[in-house]
Motif scaffolding. Structure first.
Motif, mmCIF file in Angstrom:
data_model
loop_
_atom_site.group_PDB
_atom_site.id
_atom_site.type_symbol
_atom_site.label_atom_id
_atom_site.label_comp_id
_atom_site.label_asym_id
_atom_site.label_seq_id
_atom_site.Cartn_x
_atom_site.Cartn_y
_atom_site.Cartn_z
ATOM 1 N N THR A 26 0.923 -1.266 -0.065
ATOM 2 C CA THR A 26 0.312 -0.016 -0.002
ATOM 3 C C THR A 26 0.861 1.435 -0.095
ATOM 4 O O THR A 26 2.066 1.174 0.243
ATOM 5 N N SER A 27 0.406 2.477 -0.137
ATOM 6 C CA SER A 27 0.785 3.728 0.047
ATOM 7 C C SER A 27 1.383 4.059 1.126
ATOM 8 O O SER A 27 0.511 3.881 2.199
ATOM 9 N N SER A 28 2.230 4.828 1.357
ATOM 10 C CA SER A 28 2.383 5.469 2.986
ATOM 11 C C SER A 28 1.566 6.334 3.317
ATOM 12 O O SER A 28 1.036 6.435 4.524
ATOM 13 N N ARG A 29 0.807 7.133 2.173
ATOM 14 C CA ARG A 29 -0.286 8.027 2.744
ATOM 15 C C ARG A 29 -1.521 7.101 3.184
ATOM 16 O O ARG A 29 -1.981 7.616 4.174
ATOM 17 N N MET A 30 -1.673 6.313 2.497
ATOM 18 C CA MET A 30 -2.930 5.517 2.902
ATOM 19 C C MET A 30 -2.572 4.710 4.212
ATOM 20 O O MET A 30 -3.654 4.434 5.097
ATOM 21 N N LEU A 31 -1.462 4.039 4.326
ATOM 22 C CA LEU A 31 -1.180 3.589 5.569
ATOM 23 C C LEU A 31 -1.178 4.315 6.787
ATOM 24 O O LEU A 31 -1.639 3.894 7.764
ATOM 25 N N GLU A 32 -0.867 5.541 6.561
ATOM 26 C CA GLU A 32 -0.838 6.552 7.812
ATOM 27 C C GLU A 32 -2.287 6.719 8.307
ATOM 28 O O GLU A 32 -2.714 7.178 9.373
ATOM 29 N N LYS A 33 -3.183 6.852 7.191
ATOM 30 C CA LYS A 33 -4.609 7.178 7.538
ATOM 31 C C LYS A 33 -5.205 5.986 8.448
ATOM 32 O O LYS A 33 -5.876 6.413 9.350
ATOM 33 N N TYR A 34 -4.747 4.616 8.153
ATOM 34 C CA TYR A 34 -5.384 3.879 8.994
ATOM 35 C C TYR A 34 -4.639 3.430 10.251
ATOM 36 O O TYR A 34 -5.127 2.914 11.159
ATOM 37 N N ARG A 35 -3.480 3.953 10.308
ATOM 38 C CA ARG A 35 -2.663 3.809 11.529
ATOM 39 C C ARG A 35 -3.320 4.910 12.427
ATOM 40 O O ARG A 35 -3.167 4.641 13.758
ATOM 41 N N GLN A 36 -4.017 5.944 12.197
ATOM 42 C CA GLN A 36 -4.730 7.051 12.792
ATOM 43 C C GLN A 36 -5.995 6.420 13.454
ATOM 44 O O GLN A 36 -6.497 6.982 14.347
ATOM 45 N N LYS A 37 -6.436 5.484 12.871
ATOM 46 C CA LYS A 37 -7.595 4.860 13.173
ATOM 47 C C LYS A 37 -7.464 3.856 14.576
ATOM 48 O O LYS A 37 -8.738 3.324 15.035
ATOM 49 N N GLY A 38 -6.234 3.484 14.931
ATOM 50 C CA GLY A 38 -6.107 2.520 15.779
ATOM 51 C C GLY A 38 -5.815 1.160 15.712
ATOM 52 O O GLY A 38 -6.069 0.695 14.253
ATOM 53 N N ALA A 39 -5.843 0.315 16.614
ATOM 54 C CA ALA A 39 -5.641 -1.116 16.333
ATOM 55 C C ALA A 39 -6.942 -1.887 15.602
ATOM 56 O O ALA A 39 -8.126 -1.449 16.237
ATOM 57 N N PRO A 40 -7.001 -2.638 14.776
ATOM 58 C CA PRO A 40 -8.418 -3.172 14.139
ATOM 59 C C PRO A 40 -8.721 -4.404 15.557
ATOM 60 O O PRO A 40 -8.108 -4.543 16.256
ATOM 61 N N ASP A 41 -10.084 -4.408 15.388
ATOM 62 C CA ASP A 41 -10.763 -5.399 16.274
ATOM 63 C C ASP A 41 -10.727 -6.824 16.004
ATOM 64 O O ASP A 41 -10.851 -7.723 16.804
ATOM 65 N N ARG A 42 -9.854 -7.187 14.973
ATOM 66 C CA ARG A 42 -10.010 -8.552 14.313
ATOM 67 C C ARG A 42 -8.331 -8.798 14.035
ATOM 68 O O ARG A 42 -7.406 -7.700 14.352
ATOM 69 N N GLY A 43 -8.133 -9.925 13.493
ATOM 70 C CA GLY A 43 -6.588 -10.254 13.329
ATOM 71 C C GLY A 43 -6.042 -9.439 11.834
ATOM 72 O O GLY A 43 -5.313 -10.218 11.274
ATOM 73 N N TYR A 44 -6.455 -8.420 11.467
ATOM 74 C CA TYR A 44 -5.823 -7.766 10.342
ATOM 75 C C TYR A 44 -5.089 -6.825 10.985
ATOM 76 O O TYR A 44 -4.592 -6.432 12.260
ATOM 77 N N THR A 45 -4.497 -5.925 10.122
ATOM 78 C CA THR A 45 -3.512 -4.916 10.396
ATOM 79 C C THR A 45 -3.934 -3.514 9.609
ATOM 80 O O THR A 45 -4.748 -3.673 8.647
ATOM 81 N N GLN A 46 -3.435 -2.439 9.958
ATOM 82 C CA GLN A 46 -3.700 -1.241 9.232
ATOM 83 C C GLN A 46 -3.378 -1.189 8.055
ATOM 84 O O GLN A 46 -4.180 -0.776 7.037
#
Length: 213
Positions: A26-46
């Motif tokens: 993924t792109s660094s921009r999109m990754l940062e967007k999901y890092r700001q959302k916190g840890a997922p509730d399932r076994g996924y990653t940002q």
């Protein structure tokens, strides 16, 4: 997709994304967007969630091109996957909910988490926001495409297992042609596992080397 389209000639385009398969890209921009959302509730990653949005955006660009070419009114669009979600995600936590909750199992299994996949259809005669609950399967696409193109699915080779689900696109409760096997069949001989789905019922068969259990 070329900007030059002959609207009088039918065409078929298949786009097979590698995203959501093995590698996480993924792109660094999109990754940062999901890092700001916190840890997922399932076994996924940002990163996995970010890749999912990148995939969604790519599909959106394809649909926007169809609109720009002015062929949306006579174009069918199908979105689906070839198997259920992964049970483990690179970097994902095993301490959280399984990835496919509330479905049991994942890719490579014949439980619902392994064979139930997303399927979205749009096109002529398909009512927006409608839903159909009749089970269909990937090998139904060939006879369906034949019928949508004006052909006769019943003239296909006897080796074709699927049936056309074209009637369901117009009427979500329409009846389909009777399947040769009596239902939808999934078989994983290397895992000694078979499934027969008939309407709302599902038979699961675990094989042994000398019989069944």
């Amino acid at each position: 997709m070329s900007e030059q389209v002959d609207n009088k000639r039918p065409f078929f385009v298949q786009v097979s994304y590698y995203a959501q398969h093995l590698s996480v890209v993924t792109s660094s921009r999109m990754l940062e967007k999901y890092r700001q959302k916190g840890a997922p509730d399932r076994g996924y990653t940002q990163a996995w969630a970010a890749m999912m949005e990148e995939l969604d955006s790519g599909i959106g660009r394809l649909i926007n091109t169809i609109d720009r070419l002015g062929i949306r009114d006579n174009t069918f669009i199908f979105l689906t996957a070839d198997n259920g979600g992964r049970g483990t995600i690179p970097g994902g936590s095993r301490d959280r909910l399984p990835t496919n909750v509330p479905l049991t199992g994942a890719k490579h299994s014949l439980f619902e988490g392994g064979i139930r996949v997303p399927f979205i259809a749009a096109g002529p005669g398909i009512r927006p926001a409608s839903a159909c609950h009749t089970p269909v399967v990937g090998y139904d696409f060939l006879p369906t495409f034949v019928e949508l193109a004006g052909g006769k699915p019943e003239r296909l080779s006897e080796e074709v297992d699927g049936v056309s689900f074209a009637p369901l696109l117009q009427d979500p409760i329409a009846a389909l042609q009777t399947r040769k096997s009596g239902g939808i069949v999934f078989h994983r001989p290397e895992r000694l596992f078979s499934v027969l789905r008939v309407e709302r019922y599902k038979l699961i068969l675990f094989w042994t080397r000398n019989g069944t259990v």
